[in-house]
Design an enzyme around this catalytic site. Structure first.
Site, PDB file in Angstrom:
ATOM      1  N   GLU A  45     -31.660  -0.122  32.761  1.00  0.00           N
ATOM      2  CA  GLU A  45     -31.109   0.170  31.429  1.00  0.00           C
ATOM      3  C   GLU A  45     -30.606   1.603  31.432  1.00  0.00           C
ATOM      4  OE1 GLU A  45     -34.168  -2.484  28.663  1.00  0.00           O
ATOM      5  OE2 GLU A  45     -33.951  -0.336  28.299  1.00  0.00           O
ATOM      6  N   ASP A  56     -36.226   6.695  18.619  1.00  0.00           N
ATOM      7  CA  ASP A  56     -36.835   7.221  19.833  1.00  0.00           C
ATOM      8  C   ASP A  56     -37.830   8.335  19.555  1.00  0.00           C
ATOM      9  OD1 ASP A  56     -35.744   5.821  22.186  1.00  0.00           O
ATOM     10  OD2 ASP A  56     -33.829   6.408  21.299  1.00  0.00           O
ATOM     11  N   TYR A 171     -36.134  -8.481  24.196  1.00  0.00           N
ATOM     12  CA  TYR A 171     -36.911  -7.254  24.390  1.00  0.00           C
ATOM     13  C   TYR A 171     -37.960  -7.207  23.282  1.00  0.00           C
ATOM     14  CZ  TYR A 171     -37.503  -2.141  25.146  1.00  0.00           C
ATOM     15  OH  TYR A 171     -37.978  -0.880  25.403  1.00  0.00           O
TER      16      TYR A 171
END
Lengths: 266, 402
Positions: A45, A56, A171
């Protein structure tokens, strides 16, 4: 067989490794990507840097700022992807990032660039199924997989909408939170993977907060794939020019632990 | 009866205002914003919710705020009559409290026990800390470290009110980074936490509900105008950062075709230099959960806004404004830091009112507009905040040491 199908094989759990493109510089990224593959990553990725990475944690936030500070442009990311594809014809490559850099020139432009660069899939953090028209149709028209995220808050009623139009792999974000911090309890991961696998045939990879070979090994027992990002980013941040060798060794330690875990349960 | 051609029925059922708005959030937050929308629909239809909101606005905030004719400013500018909607007289000194009252009532309705907010200049942070103290809920306010240093009095106010102020050092350490950090908190505390967003932006339903709570400004002003002068104003003027005070004034007038509207963005040092005018100098993109005009580079990287007013230096704008610009219903202009400072002093001198630097931008625009209009025409300006918080930065810009 698609590259994803070869990576997610029944005989092992795939190791999915994330790094931010252009961190610390665009020139440094190819060697780090090669190190991921040498260490045993099955899927790579490549993060597209963004000024405002709101999903994040601190490690990847800083990686984004280092990359942008080094002058990384979207064109550099596609150049890195193109080079990776030439060196590694069989390893699936996924671009991961935020909606604005992906859609600013139009979704069709982005999807066409992905095709030219040999990108297999795209993860866009802030385009949920409700806003799929912004990116999904353009990717599907080019045959690029749209890899969606499922989370602890994705309940049974919502899951079909998440799966609709997803491909490549699913995911599973194992914690409600941001990248790189706490890890979910193994039992909750096992329950979630079982629930997701009952609902879809595409592989399920688990990430967020997976930092050690031991954690990766435990998840590998139940999931089709394990995603590791922040722990690798931390090595890039601290090791400078030595990063590729250290990254390769760390990834190898993950791969080895995951393989042993599967052998024990087999 | 529903007006088929009404401009007041946005957004659509997907939270879009034309191509703008929407719900561009991470999957973890998506169920939460859907839940919020469901609860807001119920609250909107519940007379008891409105009764409690109205009661608090009257007795706690001090509404309705006055509608004031400004005789000396009108005379000085020599054109249209200038009227002010006095939202600077609200409890906490700005319009921000209207929205916070509405959102905390929603939070309590939803059983949430912890409140988070972002703030730039600190006005929304103070308003949020205020309602949290009033209702006894713990409050965490994210504020860019740069702003914490610049806005010490508001940081102290928030702490006095019992809030925890978290300085944000990520990114550029200003408002947009504070919003990123609040979103990160929310995603990690999905069960108990309600995020009180301060402006009419963010993922649907925030732009709609913030607008609805702030529309008390325009509803009151419209009724007050009709009762005082027997007709509607000719032009509405309001400053725009994220756009909550302006949409609150404009929205109740959108279906009055005789009423023109002017939104005033912050041109900072000038539109060819550093500024915060997303509509004038940006283009559509996706940030903080919505599609809207953003200051950004060719790769879609966000560019920091600059304004003398910390409340205006956000690189985006509420999505309904982007839509109103594109359909041409509202005109948008911008004024520089220097012009805003002149507007600030003009109002002090002519009316004995020290405005915040945000509405000083609106006054600067009125200074240009009023002389071009007839004396029987009416300009209604939203005086959305008072200037106590700004006297230190104004003094600095005027070269005065306090």
């Amino acid at each position: 067989m698609s590259r994803f199908a070869s990576a997610f094989r029944p005989d092992h759990s795939a190791l999915v490794c994330f790094v931010t493109g252009g961190d610390p510089t665009p020139d440094a990224t190819p060697a780090i990507l090669d190190a991921l593959v040498e260490g045993g990553a099955d899927v790579v990725e490549l993060g597209m840097p963004f000024t405002d990475p709101m999903a994040d944690g601190p490690a990847i936030q800083r990686a984004n700022l280092r990359s942008l500070g080094a002058g990384t442009k979207t064109a550099d990311i596609f150049a890195i992807a193109t080079g990776f594809r030439a060196r590694h014809p069989n390893v699936p490559l996924v671009l991961m990032g935020y909606a604005n850099p992906m859609t600013i020139r139009g979704a069709d432009w982005f999807a066409a660039e992905c095709t030219k660069a040999g990108v297999d899939g795209v993860i866009c953090v802030d385009i949920p199924p409700e806003e799929d028209p912004e990116l999904g149709p353009a990717l599907r028209a080019e045959g690029i997989s749209l890899i969606r995220l499922a989370t602890p808050t994705t309940d049974a009623a919502r899951l079909p909408a998440v799966l609709d139009g997803s491909s490549g792999f699913l995911y599973y974000v194992s914690v409600a939170g941001i990248t790189g911090l706490q890890q979910a309890a193994q039992a909750s991961i096992e329950d979630a993977v079982a629930r997701l696998k009952a609902a879809t045939n595409i592989p399920v990879a688990v990430g967020f907060g997976v930092r050690t070979p031991e954690q990766a090994a435990e998840i590998a027992k139940v999931a089709d794939g394990v995603v590791v990002g922040s722990a690798i980013i931390d090595i890039v941040a601290t090791e400078g020019a030595n990063a590729p060798a250290k990254v390769r060794d760390f990834v190898r330690s993950l791969r080895t632990a995951m393989d042993h875990a599967r052998e024990k349960t087999a | 009866m529903t007006l088929i051609n009404s401009l007041r029925t946005q957004p659509d059922d997907r939270g879009h205002f034309g191509q703008f708005g929407g719900r561009y959030v991470a999957e973890t937050l998506m169920p939460l914003v859907l839940d919020l929308e469901t609860e807001y629909r119920k609250a909107k239809a519940d007379p008891a919710f409105h009764a409690e909101f109205d009661d608090l606005l009257e007795h706690y905030v001090g509404r309705p705020s006055p509608l004031y004719f400004a005789p000396r400013l009108t005379e000085e500018l020599g054109g249209a009559q200038i009227w002010f909607k006095r939202d600077e007289l609200n409890h906490t000194g700005a319009h921000k409290i209207n929205n916070c009252i509405g959102q905390i009532l929603l939070a309590i309705r939803m059983g949430k026990t912890r409140i988070i907010a972002e703030t730039g200049a600190g006005q929304h942070g103070v308003a949020t800390a205020t309602v949290c103290a009033r209702f006894g809920l713990p409050c965490v306010v994210y504020m860019g470290a740069t702003d914490v240093a610049r806005q010490a009095p508001n940081v102290f106010r928030m702490k006095l009110l019992g809030a925890e102020v978290v300085p944000v050092t990520s990114g550029a350490a200003t408002l947009k980074d504070a919003m990123n950090e609040a979103l990160r908190d929310w995603v990690a505390n999905v069960d108990d936490t309600f995020y009180i967003i301060g402006t009419a932006a963010g993922p649907h339903p925030y732009p709609e509900l913030v607008r609805d709570f702030q529309s008390v400004i325009g509803k009151e002003a419209r009724a007050q105008m009709l009762s005082r002068v027997g007709r509607l104003p000719d032009v509405l003027v309001a400053s725009i950062g994220g756009g909550s005070n302006s949409i609150g004034l404009f929205h109740p007038f959108l279906d009055d075709p005789s009423v023109k509207m002017l939104g005033v963005e912050a041109a900072g040092h000038g539109l060819d230099k550093e500024h915060a005018a997303s509509l004038a100098g940006g283009r559509p993109g996706i940030l903080h959960g919505n599609k809207t005009y953003l200051l950004q580079d060719e790769d879609g990287q966000i560019i920091e806004g600059h304004s003398i007013s910390a409340g205006l230096d956000y690189p985006g704008i509420g999505p309904e404004h982007s839509w109103l610009k594109e359909i041409g219903r509202v005109d948008y202009t911008s004024v520089t830091d220097t012009e805003a400072l002149e507007g600030f002093q003009l109002l002090c001198r002519t009316e004995g009112i020290i405005p915040a630097l945000e509405p000083a931008h609106a006054i600067a625009a009125v200074r240009k507009l009023a002389p071009t209009m007839d004396k029987d025409q009416i300009i209604l300006v939203n005086l959305c905040g008072r200037g106590d918080k700004d006297i230190f930065s104004v003094a600095e810009h005027l070269g005065v040491s306090l």
